[in-house]
Design a protein around this motif. Structure first.
Motif, PDB file in Angstrom:
ATOM      1  N   LEU A 233      12.746  -2.322  30.058  1.00 18.11           N
ATOM      2  CA  LEU A 233      12.780  -3.734  29.829  1.00 18.11           C
ATOM      3  C   LEU A 233      13.689  -4.201  31.326  1.00 18.11           C
ATOM      4  O   LEU A 233      13.894  -3.596  32.171  1.00 18.11           O
ATOM      5  CB  LEU A 233      13.691  -3.470  29.050  1.00 18.11           C
ATOM      6  CG  LEU A 233      13.693  -4.006  27.703  1.00 18.11           C
ATOM      7  CD1 LEU A 233      14.402  -3.848  27.166  1.00 18.11           C
ATOM      8  CD2 LEU A 233      12.244  -4.432  27.432  1.00 18.11           C
ATOM      9  N   PRO A 234      13.449  -5.291  32.344  1.00 18.39           N
ATOM     10  CA  PRO A 234      14.094  -5.277  32.903  1.00 18.39           C
ATOM     11  C   PRO A 234      15.186  -5.587  32.873  1.00 18.39           C
ATOM     12  O   PRO A 234      16.170  -6.042  31.628  1.00 18.39           O
ATOM     13  CB  PRO A 234      13.387  -6.899  33.929  1.00 18.39           C
ATOM     14  CG  PRO A 234      13.008  -7.367  32.447  1.00 18.39           C
ATOM     15  CD  PRO A 234      12.903  -6.616  31.434  1.00 18.39           C
ATOM     16  N   GLY A 235      16.732  -4.522  33.806  1.00 14.63           N
ATOM     17  CA  GLY A 235      18.053  -5.187  33.909  1.00 14.63           C
ATOM     18  C   GLY A 235      18.359  -4.600  32.889  1.00 14.63           C
ATOM     19  O   GLY A 235      17.955  -3.640  32.404  1.00 14.63           O
ATOM     20  N   ASP A 236      19.759  -4.541  32.187  1.00  8.84           N
ATOM     21  CA  ASP A 236      20.646  -3.167  30.841  1.00  8.84           C
ATOM     22  C   ASP A 236      21.200  -4.387  30.097  1.00  8.84           C
ATOM     23  O   ASP A 236      22.221  -3.682  29.963  1.00  8.84           O
ATOM     24  CB  ASP A 236      21.399  -2.598  32.240  1.00  8.84           C
ATOM     25  CG  ASP A 236      22.189  -3.443  32.906  1.00  8.84           C
ATOM     26  OD1 ASP A 236      22.228  -4.542  32.632  1.00  8.84           O
ATOM     27  OD2 ASP A 236      23.452  -2.726  33.311  1.00  8.84           O
ATOM     28  N   SER A 237      20.713  -5.311  29.679  1.00  6.63           N
ATOM     29  CA  SER A 237      21.114  -5.922  29.005  1.00  6.63           C
ATOM     30  C   SER A 237      21.078  -5.106  27.286  1.00  6.63           C
ATOM     31  O   SER A 237      21.732  -4.995  26.277  1.00  6.63           O
ATOM     32  CB  SER A 237      21.642  -7.503  28.346  1.00  6.63           C
ATOM     33  OG  SER A 237      19.334  -7.247  28.152  1.00  6.63           O
ATOM     34  N   THR A 238      20.264  -4.585  26.921  1.00  5.59           N
ATOM     35  CA  THR A 238      19.201  -3.666  25.884  1.00  5.59           C
ATOM     36  C   THR A 238      19.306  -2.189  26.392  1.00  5.59           C
ATOM     37  O   THR A 238      19.124  -1.388  27.153  1.00  5.59           O
ATOM     38  CB  THR A 238      18.297  -4.050  25.307  1.00  5.59           C
ATOM     39  OG1 THR A 238      18.551  -5.576  24.990  1.00  5.59           O
ATOM     40  CG2 THR A 238      18.013  -2.913  24.656  1.00  5.59           C
ATOM     41  N   ARG A 239      20.048  -1.229  25.720  1.00  6.61           N
ATOM     42  CA  ARG A 239      19.908   0.029  25.466  1.00  6.61           C
ATOM     43  C   ARG A 239      19.053   0.774  24.907  1.00  6.61           C
ATOM     44  O   ARG A 239      18.240   0.514  24.759  1.00  6.61           O
ATOM     45  CB  ARG A 239      20.666   1.140  24.657  1.00  6.61           C
ATOM     46  CG  ARG A 239      21.919   1.203  25.338  1.00  6.61           C
ATOM     47  CD  ARG A 239      22.967   2.066  24.878  1.00  6.61           C
ATOM     48  NE  ARG A 239      22.909   1.574  23.438  1.00  6.61           N
ATOM     49  CZ  ARG A 239      22.403   3.041  21.865  1.00  6.61           C
ATOM     50  NH1 ARG A 239      21.237   3.777  22.350  1.00  6.61           N
ATOM     51  NH2 ARG A 239      22.261   2.501  20.602  1.00  6.61           N
ATOM     52  N   GLN A 240      17.806   1.904  26.144  1.00  4.79           N
ATOM     53  CA  GLN A 240      16.567   1.817  26.636  1.00  4.79           C
ATOM     54  C   GLN A 240      16.564   3.542  26.205  1.00  4.79           C
ATOM     55  O   GLN A 240      16.887   4.643  26.463  1.00  4.79           O
ATOM     56  CB  GLN A 240      16.166   1.725  27.772  1.00  4.79           C
ATOM     57  CG  GLN A 240      16.033  -0.056  27.903  1.00  4.79           C
ATOM     58  CD  GLN A 240      14.687  -0.608  29.151  1.00  4.79           C
ATOM     59  OE1 GLN A 240      13.989  -0.174  29.169  1.00  4.79           O
ATOM     60  NE2 GLN A 240      15.848  -1.135  29.667  1.00  4.79           N
ATOM     61  N   VAL A 241      15.759   4.134  24.951  1.00  7.92           N
ATOM     62  CA  VAL A 241      16.029   5.256  24.880  1.00  7.92           C
ATOM     63  C   VAL A 241      13.974   5.617  24.759  1.00  7.92           C
ATOM     64  O   VAL A 241      13.371   4.717  23.728  1.00  7.92           O
ATOM     65  CB  VAL A 241      16.340   5.064  23.650  1.00  7.92           C
ATOM     66  CG1 VAL A 241      16.483   7.505  23.553  1.00  7.92           C
ATOM     67  CG2 VAL A 241      17.962   5.294  23.904  1.00  7.92           C
ATOM     68  N   VAL A 242      13.769   6.365  25.366  1.00  5.38           N
ATOM     69  CA  VAL A 242      12.425   6.962  24.705  1.00  5.38           C
ATOM     70  C   VAL A 242      12.226   8.065  23.671  1.00  5.38           C
ATOM     71  O   VAL A 242      13.012   9.529  24.231  1.00  5.38           O
ATOM     72  CB  VAL A 242      11.416   7.618  25.621  1.00  5.38           C
ATOM     73  CG1 VAL A 242      10.155   8.329  25.557  1.00  5.38           C
ATOM     74  CG2 VAL A 242      11.183   5.796  26.354  1.00  5.38           C
TER      75      VAL A 242
END
Length: 294
Positions: free
Chosen positions: A145-154
């Motif tokens: 996702l662009p930006g960091d308003s949502t935490r991204q986990v793989v």
């Protein structure tokens, strides 16, 4: 929390839904067919993301389905079932007026190149040497996702061990009959995880606001070889497990390229998973298998 789960009707999704509900979360599934408590992928594409606090994608055609020939058509299905759903969810999150706090994707340890000597953690290179590693690279890229308003986990998952599905589903019959044994040489590493821990890591990723980036979804004792796994499964069932499955048979059933997933393996360690504070319920193979075959 309100959690949206893509591909939540399968083996892992069912276990995840049970755990999330037991922890007091509300779960909505995205599936192909409409049903109560679900939305369809088409509805997601047209109406956008429903209000949720977290989204998880588990969708993907089963690669090791022995009933499907490993041809171009099936390879396309394997790719598109993962990439399209992931793109769709990522796009819906990006466009949402109230984006979720967390976005979690499950991929695989096929990202790391099979080796009898290398040890891989989450920062190790990979993702560029065969169909499966390239698939993981494209799949993880589709989720960004662009930006960091949502935490991204793989979460890069190993072989999932659990009752009523996954890898064990295909293996139990020959092993119960005393006809099981190592696959190929048996020397290859076998990165595994109990389904209770895989869904535990996913719930941890959703609930713990400090968790982000790549986590290896493998047991901490995962320096197990295929032969050791076969012995432990035989022991859990009280059966001998000496009859090897020759690599030629595996290649005939699955096709050369897919057979690599069974005949070669990687030594993968969950360094970041442990550092994130996740506590495993089944760190040891013996106890994990006893629970599965009980």
């Amino acid at each position: 929390m309100r959690v949206l789960v893509g591909g939540g009707t399968g083996f892992i999704g069912t276990a995840l839904t049970q755990l999330l509900k037991a922890r007091g979360h509300e779960v909505t599934l995205i599936s192909r067919k409409p049903a109560p408590g679900r939305i369809t992928w088409d509805e997601l594409a047209t109406s956008g993301l429903p209000r949720c606090d977290a989204a998880i994608n588990l969708a993907g055609e089963n690669i090791l389905n022995p009933l499907r020939r490993w041809n171009e058509a099936f390879q396309k299905e394997v790719l598109s079932s993962r990439l399209q759903t992931t793109h769709l969810l990522a796009r819906a999150i990006t466009k949402a007026p109230h984006p979720p706090q967390a976005w979690v994707l499950v991929t695989g340890v096929a990202y790391y190149q099979p080796s009898l000597t290398a040890e891989y953690d989450e920062d190790s290179p990979g993702g560029d040497f065969d169909f499966f590693s390239n698939l993981v690279t494209k799949w993880e890229a589709a989720a960004r996702l662009p930006g960091d308003s949502t935490r991204q986990v793989v979460v890069r998952s190993g072989v999932v061990l659990g009752r009523g599905g996954g890898a064990i589903g295909h293996m139990l019959l020959p092993f119960r009959l005393g006809l099981g044994g190592p696959i190929g040489s048996g020397h290859q590493f076998f990165p595994w995880i109990h389904i209770g821990d895989l869904v535990g890591i996913l719930a941890h990723a959703v609930e713990a606001s400090h968790v982000q980036g790549v986590l290896n979804g493998v047991a901490p004792a995962s320096t197990t070889t295929n032969a050791e796994f076969a012995q432990a499964l035989g022991a859990a069932l009280g059966r001998p497990a000496f009859i090897p499955l020759p690599s030629t048979v595996v290649q005939a059933v699955f096709g050369q390229e897919r057979a690599i997933m069974l005949l070669e393996g990687q030594k993968v360690v969950p360094r970041r998973t442990l550092a994130s504070g996740y506590q495993y319920s089944f760190p040891e193979l013996g106890a994990a298998l006893k629970e599965v075959v009980a």
